[in-house]
Design a protein around this motif. Sequence first.
Motif, short mmCIF file in Angstrom:
data_model
loop_
_atom_site.label_atom_id
_atom_site.label_comp_id
_atom_site.label_asym_id
_atom_site.label_seq_id
_atom_site.Cartn_x
_atom_site.Cartn_y
_atom_site.Cartn_z
N LEU A 41 19.97 104.74 158.83
CA LEU A 41 20.87 104.44 159.94
C LEU A 41 21.93 105.52 160.13
N GLY A 42 22.12 106.39 159.16
CA GLY A 42 23.17 107.39 159.26
C GLY A 42 24.54 106.76 159.08
N LYS A 43 25.57 107.55 159.29
CA LYS A 43 26.94 107.04 159.10
C LYS A 43 27.36 106.11 160.23
N GLN A 44 27.21 106.57 161.47
CA GLN A 44 27.64 105.75 162.60
C GLN A 44 26.75 104.52 162.77
N GLY A 45 25.45 104.69 162.61
CA GLY A 45 24.55 103.55 162.67
C GLY A 45 24.84 102.55 161.57
N GLY A 46 25.19 103.07 160.40
CA GLY A 46 25.57 102.20 159.29
C GLY A 46 26.83 101.42 159.60
N ARG A 47 27.77 102.07 160.27
CA ARG A 47 29.01 101.37 160.65
C ARG A 47 28.71 100.27 161.66
N ILE A 48 27.84 100.56 162.61
CA ILE A 48 27.45 99.52 163.57
C ILE A 48 26.80 98.37 162.82
N TRP A 49 25.92 98.67 161.88
CA TRP A 49 25.25 97.63 161.10
C TRP A 49 26.28 96.75 160.40
N GLU A 50 27.32 97.35 159.83
CA GLU A 50 28.37 96.58 159.17
C GLU A 50 29.09 95.66 160.17
N LEU A 51 29.38 96.20 161.35
CA LEU A 51 30.13 95.44 162.35
C LEU A 51 29.32 94.28 162.94
N ILE A 52 28.00 94.36 162.89
CA ILE A 52 27.18 93.28 163.44
C ILE A 52 26.70 92.30 162.36
N ALA A 53 27.35 92.34 161.20
CA ALA A 53 27.03 91.38 160.13
C ALA A 53 27.32 89.96 160.60
N SER A 54 28.32 89.82 161.45
CA SER A 54 28.65 88.55 162.10
C SER A 54 28.45 88.75 163.59
N PRO A 55 28.18 87.69 164.33
CA PRO A 55 27.99 87.86 165.78
C PRO A 55 29.21 88.54 166.42
N ILE A 56 28.91 89.53 167.25
CA ILE A 56 29.97 90.28 167.92
C ILE A 56 29.54 90.63 169.33
N ALA A 57 30.45 90.48 170.26
CA ALA A 57 30.18 90.86 171.64
C ALA A 57 30.18 92.39 171.73
N ILE A 58 29.30 92.92 172.54
CA ILE A 58 29.19 94.37 172.64
C ILE A 58 30.51 95.03 173.05
N PRO A 59 31.28 94.46 174.00
CA PRO A 59 32.56 95.11 174.31
C PRO A 59 33.49 95.19 173.09
N ASP A 60 33.46 94.18 172.23
CA ASP A 60 34.28 94.21 171.02
C ASP A 60 33.76 95.24 170.02
N LEU A 61 32.46 95.37 169.94
CA LEU A 61 31.84 96.37 169.08
C LEU A 61 32.22 97.78 169.54
N VAL A 62 32.13 98.01 170.84
CA VAL A 62 32.49 99.31 171.40
C VAL A 62 33.98 99.59 171.18
N SER A 63 34.83 98.59 171.35
CA SER A 63 36.26 98.78 171.11
C SER A 63 36.54 99.17 169.67
N ALA A 64 35.87 98.52 168.73
CA ALA A 64 36.05 98.85 167.32
C ALA A 64 35.63 100.29 167.03
N LEU A 65 34.52 100.70 167.61
CA LEU A 65 34.02 102.05 167.37
C LEU A 65 34.89 103.13 168.02
N THR A 66 35.36 102.87 169.24
CA THR A 66 36.21 103.86 169.90
C THR A 66 37.56 103.99 169.20
N ALA A 67 37.99 102.94 168.50
CA ALA A 67 39.22 103.01 167.72
C ALA A 67 39.02 103.84 166.45
N GLU A 68 37.80 103.87 165.94
CA GLU A 68 37.51 104.57 164.68
C GLU A 68 37.04 106.01 164.89
N TYR A 69 36.35 106.26 166.00
CA TYR A 69 35.74 107.56 166.24
C TYR A 69 36.34 108.20 167.49
#
Length: 98
Positions: A41-69
Amino acid sequence: MIQQELIAADCIVVQKPGAIVSDMNGEKVMLSVENGKYYNLGKQGGRIWELIASPIAIPDLVSALTAEYDIDRETCERDVLKFLASLQREKMIEVTRR
């Protein structure tokens, strides 16, 4: 035949159970017990995998990633949707509409 839900910005995603995940030098690697395949999954894919361990709306997932990267929201959303679509094809995630 069961039709897969198309992934769009108004979806909620979550990991399906049955994957064995390990961290190798900062990158996530995974074995799908269901289909017997290995994935890097690589680093970023791995981070996405961690964030989707619990149900998450895509806008919230994108917000979390844009805050980190250092990435703009539009590019991030496009890349996230593409990555999630590949996970969906491999039957690694569940997708529902909001």
